[in-house]
Design an enzyme around this catalytic site. Structure first.
Site, PDB file in Angstrom:
ATOM      1  N   LEU A 277      -2.630  -9.427  -4.456  1.00 19.21           N
ATOM      2  CA  LEU A 277      -1.713  -8.634  -3.625  1.00 19.21           C
ATOM      3  C   LEU A 277      -0.939  -7.707  -4.550  1.00 19.21           C
ATOM      4  O   LEU A 277      -0.364  -8.152  -5.535  1.00 19.21           O
ATOM      5  CB  LEU A 277      -0.720  -9.543  -2.887  1.00 19.21           C
ATOM      6  N   HIS A 278      -0.943  -6.412  -4.226  1.00 18.04           N
ATOM      7  CA  HIS A 278      -0.174  -5.502  -5.073  1.00 18.04           C
ATOM      8  C   HIS A 278       0.477  -4.359  -4.303  1.00 18.04           C
ATOM      9  O   HIS A 278       1.360  -3.703  -4.818  1.00 18.04           O
ATOM     10  CB  HIS A 278      -1.078  -4.905  -6.167  1.00 18.04           C
ATOM     11  N   ARG A 279       0.071  -4.134  -3.039  1.00 15.24           N
ATOM     12  CA  ARG A 279       0.622  -2.982  -2.319  1.00 15.24           C
ATOM     13  C   ARG A 279       2.088  -3.222  -1.977  1.00 15.24           C
ATOM     14  O   ARG A 279       2.445  -4.306  -1.503  1.00 15.24           O
ATOM     15  CB  ARG A 279      -0.177  -2.706  -1.041  1.00 15.24           C
ATOM     16  N   PRO A 280       2.932  -2.199  -2.186  1.00 17.50           N
ATOM     17  CA  PRO A 280       4.363  -2.363  -1.926  1.00 17.50           C
ATOM     18  C   PRO A 280       4.671  -2.925  -0.534  1.00 17.50           C
ATOM     19  O   PRO A 280       5.563  -3.755  -0.380  1.00 17.50           O
ATOM     20  CB  PRO A 280       4.916  -0.940  -2.087  1.00 17.50           C
TER      21      PRO A 280
ATOM     22  N   ASP B  98      -5.471  -6.980  -0.938  1.00 21.91           N
ATOM     23  CA  ASP B  98      -5.083  -5.719  -0.293  1.00 21.91           C
ATOM     24  C   ASP B  98      -5.591  -4.533  -1.120  1.00 21.91           C
ATOM     25  O   ASP B  98      -5.118  -3.423  -0.993  1.00 21.91           O
ATOM     26  CB  ASP B  98      -3.570  -5.635  -0.054  1.00 21.91           C
TER      27      ASP B  98
END
Length: 368
Positions: free
Chosen positions: A212-215, A286
């Site tokens: 998971l990395h999306r803001p 994501d």
């Protein structure tokens, strides 16, 4: 300008290097076969990545860039401006017949803009991809880049249709496949187990990989907490392997998110990460690129986003769009554990030969 067709290749972030590696190999091969073609590799330095050491270039057989513009950090505007200024100097000092950009990072857009203003043609590898989500900086980068591109190298028929609908002429579109998959297929025999494989005594198809990395997912604290809780609650007794960006790690720590089955590890190298993906029961992510790799390796993939710019991973691949509502997660995990996940099929032209097709087309263009 000499009779050699000179291509300046732009890479700004780690995934870009996976995409340009096979293109460079194809140029070198073509040059060795007597074609008057050469390249210069420019790293804009957009993403500072401590994993991008000499071993990264060595592992993936990527030549070290000819120059690094060192444009890291800052806001979107600051970074764009820094790349514009630095790349203009670079291209004026080292003129090219063509600037080749890949993907959808800020460097892609900024370098395309510089090239056109210096009357240099632009080729966009992965042209025509759209999520239709203007809140993503990547979508703005794609739209701007494609509006000033001369030659489009596309990964899917969907991308071709998007370009045609926006008025791009047929002769500018080259449906070639996916260079990211060229790298994956070439490196697949070299995948190697990360330390955690032995430390946790992991077994094939008996763990799940998460990224998971999306803001929208990690900056909203309650959202992140709810997502991870849902994943933990519906994955039976399987270990969850979660390579975490340092920024996300800090948020997890602050939220006191921990569980005996949730194993956070530092970001992994390409060969180690894909070793885990290839053997996982499923991937929950994501990321766009991971959905492509998981689909080719026929690993069930759940995307925690409301849209995707890679619909072929859903129509032909093993990917499902779960959305960003944590309550959606359970039904997809139930489906996985019930053995009802769809089996993927071959995606046209994702066959490891995309870069060869790109360079064959560029040689024809260079003679035109």
């Amino acid at each position: 300008m000499s009779n050699t067709y000179n291509i300046t290749i732009i890479a700004g972030a780690r995934p870009n290097f996976m995409k340009i590696a096979p293109i460079i190999h194809a140029i070198v091969k073509s040059k060795n076969e007597g074609h008057a073609i050469d390249y210069r590799l420019v790293h804009t330095g957009q993403h500072y990545d401590k994993n991008m050491s000499g071993s990264f270039f060595e592992q993936l057989k990527i030549p070290v860039p000819h120059t690094n513009l060192e444009c890291s950090g800052g806001t979107q505007a600051e970074q764009t401006a820094a790349i514009l200024v630095a790349f203009e100097k670079e291209l004026m000092a080292n003129p090219a017949d063509l600037v080749l950009v890949v993907g959808d990072v800020t460097s892609t857009m900024a370098c395309a803009l510089v090239a056109q203003k210096l009357h240099t043609k632009v080729a966009h590898v992965e042209g025509g991809i759209r999520s239709n989500d203007w809140t993503m900086p990547e979508e703005i980068n794609r739209l701007v880049t494609d509006s000033i591109t001369n030659y489009f190298f596309t990964t899917s028929e969907t991308a071709n249709k998007t370009l045609r609908a926006s008025g791009v002429k047929e002769e500018a579109i080259f449906y070639v496949g996916n260079t990211m998959i060229d790298t994956l297929l070439k490196q697949r025999p070299n995948f190697k187990a990360p330390k955690i494989w032995d430390e946790l005594n992991l077994k094939e198809k008996q763990y799940i990989v998460m990224t998971l990395h999306r803001p929208a997912n990690v900056d909203e604290e309650s959202q992140l907490k709810d997502m991870i809780a849902e994943i933990i609650n519906h994955t039976k007794d399987l270990p969850l392997i979660f390579p975490v960006h340092p920024r996300t790690a800090k948020i997890l720590e602050r939220l006191q998110i921990s569980h005996s089955r949730l194993h956070t590890v530092e970001p992994l190298g390409y060969l180690e990460f894909n070793f885990l993906v290839e053997r996982a029961k499923a991937v929950i992510t994501d990321s766009g690129g991971i959905t492509e790799e998981a689909s080719v390796m026929l690993v069930p993939c759940m995307t925690l986003r409301d849209n995707t710019e890679r619909p072929e991973t859903m129509t032909l691949g093993t990917n499902e769009l779960v959305g960003t509502n944590p309550k959606n997660i359970q039904k997809y995990l139930d489906k996985l554990f019930a053995g009802q996940w769809k089996t993927g099929q071959d995606i046209p032209l994702w066959d490891g030969k995309t870069a060869e097709r790109i360079i064959a087309e560029l040689i024809i263009l260079s003679d035109a």
